[in-house]
Design a protein around this motif. Structure first.
Motif, PDB file in Angstrom:
ATOM      1  N   ALA A 196      91.716  54.549 -33.764  1.00 28.10           N
ATOM      2  CA  ALA A 196      90.733  55.481 -34.329  1.00 28.10           C
ATOM      3  C   ALA A 196      89.583  54.720 -34.973  1.00 28.10           C
ATOM      4  O   ALA A 196      88.439  55.174 -34.957  1.00 28.10           O
ATOM      5  N   TYR A 197      89.862  53.550 -35.519  1.00 27.84           N
ATOM      6  CA  TYR A 197      88.811  52.744 -36.124  1.00 27.84           C
ATOM      7  C   TYR A 197      87.923  52.102 -35.053  1.00 27.84           C
ATOM      8  O   TYR A 197      86.732  51.895 -35.254  1.00 27.84           O
ATOM      9  N   LEU A 198      88.503  51.810 -33.885  1.00 32.78           N
ATOM     10  CA  LEU A 198      87.766  51.145 -32.819  1.00 32.78           C
ATOM     11  C   LEU A 198      86.970  52.103 -31.928  1.00 32.78           C
ATOM     12  O   LEU A 198      85.948  51.723 -31.371  1.00 32.78           O
ATOM     13  N   VAL A 199      87.453  53.315 -31.767  1.00 32.30           N
ATOM     14  CA  VAL A 199      86.795  54.281 -30.890  1.00 32.30           C
ATOM     15  C   VAL A 199      85.733  55.017 -31.695  1.00 32.30           C
ATOM     16  O   VAL A 199      86.039  55.646 -32.700  1.00 32.30           O
ATOM     17  N   ASP A 200      84.500  54.919 -31.243  1.00 29.19           N
ATOM     18  CA  ASP A 200      83.382  55.512 -31.956  1.00 29.19           C
ATOM     19  C   ASP A 200      82.631  56.454 -31.019  1.00 29.19           C
ATOM     20  O   ASP A 200      82.114  56.025 -29.985  1.00 29.19           O
ATOM     21  N   PRO A 201      82.562  57.757 -31.359  1.00 25.86           N
ATOM     22  CA  PRO A 201      81.846  58.695 -30.492  1.00 25.86           C
ATOM     23  C   PRO A 201      80.394  58.306 -30.239  1.00 25.86           C
ATOM     24  O   PRO A 201      79.841  58.608 -29.188  1.00 25.86           O
ATOM     25  N   PHE A 202      79.769  57.623 -31.186  1.00 21.08           N
ATOM     26  CA  PHE A 202      78.387  57.201 -30.971  1.00 21.08           C
ATOM     27  C   PHE A 202      78.279  56.284 -29.755  1.00 21.08           C
ATOM     28  O   PHE A 202      77.285  56.314 -29.027  1.00 21.08           O
TER      29      PHE A 202
ATOM     30  N   GLU B   7      73.423  55.645 -25.890  1.00 18.43           N
ATOM     31  CA  GLU B   7      72.411  55.235 -24.912  1.00 18.43           C
ATOM     32  C   GLU B   7      71.927  56.392 -24.035  1.00 18.43           C
ATOM     33  O   GLU B   7      71.153  56.179 -23.111  1.00 18.43           O
ATOM     34  N   VAL B   8      72.393  57.609 -24.295  1.00 16.18           N
ATOM     35  CA  VAL B   8      71.968  58.759 -23.496  1.00 16.18           C
ATOM     36  C   VAL B   8      70.561  59.154 -23.934  1.00 16.18           C
ATOM     37  O   VAL B   8      70.338  59.451 -25.106  1.00 16.18           O
TER      38      VAL B   8
ATOM     39  N   GLN C 158      76.910  65.365 -35.245  1.00 13.93           N
ATOM     40  CA  GLN C 158      78.195  65.367 -35.937  1.00 13.93           C
ATOM     41  C   GLN C 158      79.238  64.805 -34.993  1.00 13.93           C
ATOM     42  O   GLN C 158      79.117  64.939 -33.780  1.00 13.93           O
ATOM     43  N   ALA C 159      80.263  64.218 -35.558  1.00 16.41           N
ATOM     44  CA  ALA C 159      81.394  63.772 -34.746  1.00 16.41           C
ATOM     45  C   ALA C 159      82.619  63.715 -35.634  1.00 16.41           C
ATOM     46  O   ALA C 159      82.528  63.382 -36.810  1.00 16.41           O
TER      47      ALA C 159
END
Length: 118
Positions: free
Chosen positions: A61-67, A72-73, A80-81
């Motif tokens: 959870a600390y490594l996976v970032d929705p940003f 880059e889109v 929000q995430a």
């Protein structure tokens, strides 16, 4: 015009199931990310280090970032995430894990067209 036609906000729901082959590698990567975060206060740093050391799901959870998914889109800005992680039992033959199965949502929601984030 309806809210759906005029809203600029889109909610994308993603569910990811990961199989961890090397818990030490995941924990090490999470600890490295924590160490590299210069803006993280010491109290939060200590808490984060303890959490990722005790639980691989927390490390992920600390490594996976929705940003990272949308950073880059072109033409969008993440508003929000939220995300969480948990250990789960996985039976690939169970119908519960069939990603192609219709989950009963309306067609427009299944296609990802949803209203305003709120």
């Amino acid at each position: 015009m309806s809210t759906e036609e005029t809203s600029r906000f889109v909610r994308i729901r993603v569910e990811i199931l990961l199989e961890v082959h090397d818990e030490d590698a995941v924990t090490t990567a999470a600890l490295r990310r924590i160490a590299d975060d210069a803006e993280l206060p010491d109290a939060e740093r200590a808490h984060a280090e303890g959490a990722v050391t005790e639980d691989t799901a927390e490390a992920l959870a600390y490594l996976v970032d929705p940003f990272d998914l949308v950073g880059e889109v072109p033409g969008v800005e993440l508003q929000q995430a939220s995300w969480s992680s948990e250990r789960v039992d996985h039976d690939p033959d169970s119908p519960e894990w069939d990603l192609d199965e219709d989950d009963g949502e309306e067609d427009d929601e299944a296609d990802g067209e949803e209203g305003r984030i709120g």
